[in-house]
Write a protein that holds these residues in place. Structure first.
Motif, PDB file in Angstrom:
ATOM      1  N   UNK A 111      52.555   9.822  48.532  1.00  0.00           N
ATOM      2  CA  UNK A 111      52.987  10.677  47.420  1.00  0.00           C
ATOM      3  C   UNK A 111      51.791  11.168  46.601  1.00  0.00           C
ATOM      4  N   UNK A 112      50.802  10.299  46.404  1.00  0.00           N
ATOM      5  CA  UNK A 112      49.648  10.688  45.600  1.00  0.00           C
ATOM      6  C   UNK A 112      48.877  11.836  46.254  1.00  0.00           C
ATOM      7  N   UNK A 113      48.907  11.908  47.586  1.00  0.00           N
ATOM      8  CA  UNK A 113      48.229  13.016  48.277  1.00  0.00           C
ATOM      9  C   UNK A 113      48.938  14.330  47.969  1.00  0.00           C
ATOM     10  N   UNK A 114      50.276  14.280  47.899  1.00  0.00           N
ATOM     11  CA  UNK A 114      51.018  15.493  47.538  1.00  0.00           C
ATOM     12  C   UNK A 114      50.665  15.914  46.119  1.00  0.00           C
ATOM     13  N   UNK A 115      50.583  14.967  45.208  1.00  0.00           N
ATOM     14  CA  UNK A 115      50.228  15.290  43.820  1.00  0.00           C
ATOM     15  C   UNK A 115      48.842  15.929  43.766  1.00  0.00           C
ATOM     16  N   UNK A 116      47.899  15.362  44.490  1.00  0.00           N
ATOM     17  CA  UNK A 116      46.544  15.926  44.530  1.00  0.00           C
ATOM     18  C   UNK A 116      46.550  17.326  45.144  1.00  0.00           C
ATOM     19  N   UNK A 117      47.354  17.537  46.173  1.00  0.00           N
ATOM     20  CA  UNK A 117      47.463  18.865  46.774  1.00  0.00           C
ATOM     21  C   UNK A 117      48.014  19.870  45.766  1.00  0.00           C
ATOM     22  N   UNK A 118      49.039  19.471  45.031  1.00  0.00           N
ATOM     23  CA  UNK A 118      49.636  20.373  44.041  1.00  0.00           C
ATOM     24  C   UNK A 118      48.605  20.752  42.976  1.00  0.00           C
ATOM     25  N   UNK A 119      47.870  19.775  42.481  1.00  0.00           N
ATOM     26  CA  UNK A 119      46.854  20.049  41.451  1.00  0.00           C
ATOM     27  C   UNK A 119      45.766  20.965  42.018  1.00  0.00           C
ATOM     28  N   UNK A 120      45.331  20.703  43.238  1.00  0.00           N
ATOM     29  CA  UNK A 120      44.316  21.538  43.874  1.00  0.00           C
ATOM     30  C   UNK A 120      44.818  22.967  44.037  1.00  0.00           C
ATOM     31  N   UNK A 121      46.061  23.108  44.461  1.00  0.00           N
ATOM     32  CA  UNK A 121      46.630  24.442  44.659  1.00  0.00           C
ATOM     33  C   UNK A 121      46.810  25.180  43.336  1.00  0.00           C
ATOM     34  N   UNK A 122      47.182  24.471  42.290  1.00  0.00           N
ATOM     35  CA  UNK A 122      47.296  25.120  40.976  1.00  0.00           C
ATOM     36  C   UNK A 122      45.930  25.614  40.506  1.00  0.00           C
ATOM     37  N   UNK A 123      44.886  24.859  40.813  1.00  0.00           N
ATOM     38  CA  UNK A 123      43.526  25.296  40.500  1.00  0.00           C
ATOM     39  C   UNK A 123      43.188  26.571  41.277  1.00  0.00           C
ATOM     40  N   UNK A 124      43.596  26.623  42.542  1.00  0.00           N
ATOM     41  CA  UNK A 124      43.374  27.825  43.342  1.00  0.00           C
ATOM     42  C   UNK A 124      44.127  29.019  42.759  1.00  0.00           C
ATOM     43  N   UNK A 125      45.349  28.796  42.284  1.00  0.00           N
ATOM     44  CA  UNK A 125      46.128  29.885  41.677  1.00  0.00           C
ATOM     45  C   UNK A 125      45.387  30.452  40.472  1.00  0.00           C
ATOM     46  N   UNK A 126      44.852  29.579  39.633  1.00  0.00           N
ATOM     47  CA  UNK A 126      44.097  30.040  38.461  1.00  0.00           C
ATOM     48  C   UNK A 126      42.889  30.862  38.916  1.00  0.00           C
ATOM     49  N   UNK A 127      42.192  30.390  39.938  1.00  0.00           N
ATOM     50  CA  UNK A 127      41.029  31.120  40.452  1.00  0.00           C
ATOM     51  C   UNK A 127      41.397  32.479  41.014  1.00  0.00           C
ATOM     52  N   UNK A 128      42.487  32.543  41.755  1.00  0.00           N
ATOM     53  CA  UNK A 128      42.915  33.816  42.343  1.00  0.00           C
ATOM     54  C   UNK A 128      43.351  34.787  41.248  1.00  0.00           C
ATOM     55  N   UNK A 129      44.058  34.300  40.254  1.00  0.00           N
ATOM     56  CA  UNK A 129      44.456  35.168  39.133  1.00  0.00           C
ATOM     57  C   UNK A 129      43.215  35.698  38.422  1.00  0.00           C
ATOM     58  N   UNK A 130      42.198  34.862  38.258  1.00  0.00           N
ATOM     59  CA  UNK A 130      40.950  35.310  37.641  1.00  0.00           C
ATOM     60  C   UNK A 130      40.296  36.418  38.472  1.00  0.00           C
ATOM     61  N   UNK A 131      40.373  36.297  39.790  1.00  0.00           N
ATOM     62  CA  UNK A 131      39.829  37.341  40.661  1.00  0.00           C
ATOM     63  C   UNK A 131      40.624  38.630  40.492  1.00  0.00           C
ATOM     64  N   UNK A 132      41.935  38.514  40.449  1.00  0.00           N
ATOM     65  CA  UNK A 132      42.799  39.694  40.351  1.00  0.00           C
ATOM     66  C   UNK A 132      42.555  40.496  39.074  1.00  0.00           C
ATOM     67  N   UNK A 133      42.284  39.813  37.966  1.00  0.00           N
ATOM     68  CA  UNK A 133      42.118  40.532  36.708  1.00  0.00           C
ATOM     69  C   UNK A 133      40.749  41.202  36.576  1.00  0.00           C
ATOM     70  N   UNK A 134      39.835  40.891  37.511  1.00  0.00           N
ATOM     71  CA  UNK A 134      38.515  41.531  37.450  1.00  0.00           C
ATOM     72  C   UNK A 134      38.493  42.884  38.138  1.00  0.00           C
ATOM     73  N   UNK A 135      39.568  43.249  38.828  1.00  0.00           N
ATOM     74  CA  UNK A 135      39.605  44.537  39.516  1.00  0.00           C
ATOM     75  C   UNK A 135      38.692  44.577  40.716  1.00  0.00           C
ATOM     76  N   UNK A 136      38.895  43.681  41.685  1.00  0.00           N
ATOM     77  CA  UNK A 136      38.012  43.664  42.860  1.00  0.00           C
ATOM     78  C   UNK A 136      38.258  44.868  43.772  1.00  0.00           C
ATOM     79  N   UNK A 137      37.364  45.100  44.743  1.00  0.00           N
ATOM     80  CA  UNK A 137      37.606  46.160  45.727  1.00  0.00           C
ATOM     81  C   UNK A 137      38.932  45.912  46.463  1.00  0.00           C
ATOM     82  N   UNK A 138      39.476  46.951  47.045  1.00  0.00           N
ATOM     83  CA  UNK A 138      40.804  46.889  47.682  1.00  0.00           C
ATOM     84  C   UNK A 138      40.925  45.760  48.693  1.00  0.00           C
TER      85      UNK A 138
END
Length: 170
Positions: A101-128
């Motif tokens: 179960x703890x591995x799933x929790x760690x995966x969820x936290x890691x993925x939420x971190x990735x979501x924040x990173x991807x949203x940060x990329x999206x708001x910078x207006x990257x190339x298509x």
């Protein structure tokens, strides 16, 4: 016992593992494309910064690279982030598959971190290309989160006993 557990995994767990490995492979492709299209990223960055836009217009991409204000180091940063996040996902995947179960929790936290990173990329207006990559990566990440938090996944993880885990670890 491990082979028996493999057969009793619900679809949500099997699909979660497939999406997880697809996300790791997708990340490698994204790093490769960052390296190949680094000039496009630098151009996009320069166009978005008033102090560098004139340098780009007068001297091109090479003038921006040689200018006083240096562009971000897209390739090394992307590679390091991939190595850390991809490595973490690769280490957690078999532990999640083994019922921890703890591995799933760690995966969820890691993925939420990735979501924040991807949203940060999206708001910078990257190339298509990188906008499309970000959206695809975000969709894979969100799909994986849904599968990890699915009720069948929870039932599977909660159904493991300490004896089952000991058998898998041997």
């Amino acid at each position: 016992m491990a082979a028996q557990q493999e057969n009793t995994r619900p679809d949500s767990v099997r699909r979660a593992l497939q999406v997880l490995w697809a996300l790791v492979a997708f990340g490698a492709v994204a790093v490769l494309l960052t390296w190949i299209f680094e000039d496009d990223l630098i151009r996009s960055w320069a166009e978005g910064h008033r102090s560098v836009r004139d340098v780009l217009a007068s001297g091109g991409i090479e003038a921006v690279k040689d200018g006083e204000i240096k562009p971000p180091a897209f390739v090394p940063v992307t590679a390091v982030i991939y190595l850390v996040m991809g490595g973490l996902l690769a280490v957690l995947a078999p532990l999640f598959a083994a019922g921890f179960e703890w591995a799933r929790i760690c995966l969820v936290v890691t993925l939420l971190t990735l979501v924040v990173g991807v949203v940060a990329i999206l708001i910078t207006g990257p190339p298509s290309l990188f906008l499309a990559l970000s959206v695809i990566g975000l969709m894979l990440t969100l799909a994986l989160l849904v599968l990890l938090l699915h009720k069948d996944t929870t039932a599977y993880l909660h159904g493991w006993s300490a004896e089952d885990r000991d058998t898998v670890q041997r």
